[in-house]
Scaffold this motif. Sequence first.
Motif, PDB file in Angstrom:
ATOM      1  N   ARG A   1       0.952  -1.228  -0.026  1.00 20.02           N
ATOM      2  CA  ARG A   1       0.116   0.019   0.117  1.00 20.02           C
ATOM      3  C   ARG A   1       0.957   1.250   0.124  1.00 20.02           C
ATOM      4  NH1 ARG A   1      -5.246   0.653   1.050  1.00 20.02           N
ATOM      5  NH2 ARG A   1      -5.460  -1.539   1.905  1.00 20.02           N
ATOM      6  N   LEU A   2       1.339   1.675  -1.072  1.00 19.35           N
ATOM      7  CA  LEU A   2       2.058   2.833  -1.305  1.00 19.35           C
ATOM      8  C   LEU A   2       1.448   3.860  -2.452  1.00 19.35           C
ATOM      9  CD1 LEU A   2       5.272   0.890  -1.472  1.00 19.35           C
ATOM     10  CD2 LEU A   2       4.625   2.494   0.431  1.00 19.35           C
ATOM     11  N   GLY A   3       1.579   5.207  -2.321  1.00 18.19           N
ATOM     12  CA  GLY A   3       1.246   5.865  -3.415  1.00 18.19           C
ATOM     13  C   GLY A   3      -0.129   5.992  -3.358  1.00 18.19           C
ATOM     14  N   GLY A   4      -1.003   5.625  -2.549  1.00 17.15           N
ATOM     15  CA  GLY A   4      -2.350   5.807  -2.523  1.00 17.15           C
ATOM     16  C   GLY A   4      -2.917   4.546  -3.273  1.00 17.15           C
ATOM     17  N   GLN A   5      -2.237   3.581  -3.428  1.00 20.20           N
ATOM     18  CA  GLN A   5      -2.746   2.248  -4.287  1.00 20.20           C
ATOM     19  C   GLN A   5      -2.304   0.867  -3.639  1.00 20.20           C
ATOM     20  OE1 GLN A   5      -1.549   3.635  -8.368  1.00 20.20           O
ATOM     21  NE2 GLN A   5      -0.470   1.421  -8.429  1.00 20.20           N
ATOM     22  N   LEU A   6      -2.703  -0.314  -4.258  1.00 23.54           N
ATOM     23  CA  LEU A   6      -2.198  -1.779  -3.715  1.00 23.54           C
ATOM     24  C   LEU A   6      -1.503  -2.120  -5.116  1.00 23.54           C
ATOM     25  CD1 LEU A   6      -5.245  -2.758  -1.930  1.00 23.54           C
ATOM     26  CD2 LEU A   6      -2.720  -2.474  -0.815  1.00 23.54           C
TER      27      LEU A   6
END
Length: 788
Positions: A683-688
């Motif tokens: 879960r990084l940069g607002g996405q999976l």
Amino acid sequence: MMICPLLLNTALLRNASAMLLAAALPGCSGDSTSATSRLPLVAEITRTAYGIPHVKAVDEASLGYGVGFVQAQDGVCALAEQFVEVAGERARYFGEGVALPQTLGVPANLSSDIFFRLLNDEDSVVAAQSAQTPEVTALMQGWVAGYNRFVRDTAASSLPAACRNAEWVRPVTIRDLARLMRFYNAIGGMLDLQGVIAAAAPPSPAFTGASVGSRASSKASHGDVVTAHLSQAVARRPTASNALAIGKDLSANGRGILLGNPHLPWHGPLRMGMLHVTLENKLDTMGATLPGVPVVGIGFNDQFAWTHTTTTSRHGTFYRLQLDPGNATNYLVNGQSRPMRGRTVQVTVKERSGAVRIDRRTLYTSEFGWIVAWKEDGTAIAYKDALVDSHRLVEEWYGINRARSLDEIKTFIQRNVGNPWNNTIAADRLGATIFLAVTPVPKLSPERLQRCLITEPELQLVPGSFLLEAREDCHWEIDPDAPQAGIVAGKSMPALLRTDFVHNANDSAWIAQPAAPLTGYSPLVSEERQPLPARARFGLSQIAAVARRGGTLAPDDVQALVTGNRVYQADLWLDDLLLACAGVPELETGCSALRAWDRKANLDAGVGFGYFEAFVMAASTPDAWWRIPFDPADPVNTPAGLRVNDTEIQAAVRKRLASAVEAVDQSGLWSAGRRWGDIQRARLGGQLTGIHGGPDELGTYNAMASRVQSEASVREVEAGASYLQVVSFDNNGPRAKAILAYSQSSDPESPHALDQTLLFARKEWVTLPFTTREISADPSRRRLLIAE
């Protein structure tokens, strides 16, 4: 004070510094204690593709200034929260938290604050700060000024979402930074025992006021509870790593190749960031480092590349104190009663109503270390830690940054003994390699260890730990060549120079090179003749296979060791497991899936991987199960196989496999043809994003730790491969391929919060721009001058 986008060469940087110095001199105060209040700070910062920062300066303070600024840009929220934690102020800002098993009933934030108020008491912090060399002091003071510059210039409403408008984001002092360095030193030592230390209390109540003592379980003093927690604490250690240095005998071009592959948390204070630092006439080094550290921790220069691996050496010992029957805070030494020393810590707690209360806790220490438990048999357990008085981490990494040869690295590390929990592995441009297992380890002669060690199995605290009698003749010994009282001198610890290869994957120093075992050391330094962990066996077996066929390795081959995602335990077990399940109707589903699996932890791995993982992770493997038992003469290839021709073991193997298949199917994670990339995600940069790699326990070189969190259908990555580098050399200097698996910025809104993660998911690497020409050729470069 200024900040402007422009390119400065070294001469212009020096001139800018001189002009600022001239302007500052009339206002200088003779009683100022801060170097940064007397000297100008000037740093040039260049960001190349993927947000990689290159910091150039003409003095240490200015270099630290630039590094502090870029680290705040990339991770101010994590840094600010960690400064709160190491100051013992979590409960002040976030409330007392909830009680967890590892805190033995004490609310988590309160437990953390109690521990850090103890670890980072004023005298210890002042001692740590005062122990630094002038150069390191300047680096740290500069770092503080750079971090504060970012905090001061950035509106609270413009901070990343995780700390936007948070009152706990504040300017810091050099003592805050010293506290952070003491936190890093405590990893692998007292930090493992944080929960038990904070909860340890003599039979009488130790809390006053709005006490948390009543919330701590009355069983906290019971040996079984403490033993169970200590075992769990050691298992939760946050660091691991692979390292391989290839020398001229195995390198395709006859020069050194270095793989650095630390496994670290993907969030929080151990989240490394890429960094390139250049200090006029002193160093030009690129790689990655920890937040708050103003130099490169793992990296390369034009002469060599180096990395670190988490050591297995023991940095402390437990002691069993015989309590005075008349006073639970006194203990007996040679029949004489001695008082423990109490230290009362005060913690500010924010309650749900917003009101504030003060909690106090008295903790106890002795000449044998901090008390971690009072037991019901009239004894107490103390832990003495060599790391808490080792203040040489930044000095050691700065020394490596400045070194020009492997001999200089060896000499400096053996003299300094400052890396708290890491081995050092390096390769140079001429094709030499080195392995050093030099960390602060208690000095106990074989005779003293044998005399003082408590060996009764029922009294053991943690497998591999050392529990000693608290007697006058059981203290640590003094080595006149050591930089710190009570530890082994660096020159007496494992070191190995080779031209073929050296390797470590969190195994002991014993088999850094199978052809040259390192033996004869204290078991606190390095164990020998013990089975190697699966990751270590994988790496060693792969290199041995190349050597056997007379082959060589190129950088691409070394990269493939990691991103190939081979599951080594499958090579050891799967053939026999398939034999055991063949023709058993109730195991047909699992057996078929295992047969179809390619034995890799790639994104496209199917449920066979899930079944195998559950089978391996279900329990430790009894020695009797191995078809080929462990042989100390062949530690790379043994033990191996499953003894499924034994009917009793075959039945046990089938039972475990059936349970594994049932557990996986009931979890729903692998339903409807889902693949590993659908399950293990970051879960990084607002996405999976799907992430390859697998659990360490499976012998996956590309180790990843993930678990179900907010979404039941996903296992989110918590830790694993972080900064990966493969550095080689040719006639033009170093050639570095690297990737920061979780990307440079921890701000989800940053363009560099996900970009390298997407590359990592595709098994792509970044060619690092190291020379001035390479940096200037990057079309995405952005340059900035900061000064004050």
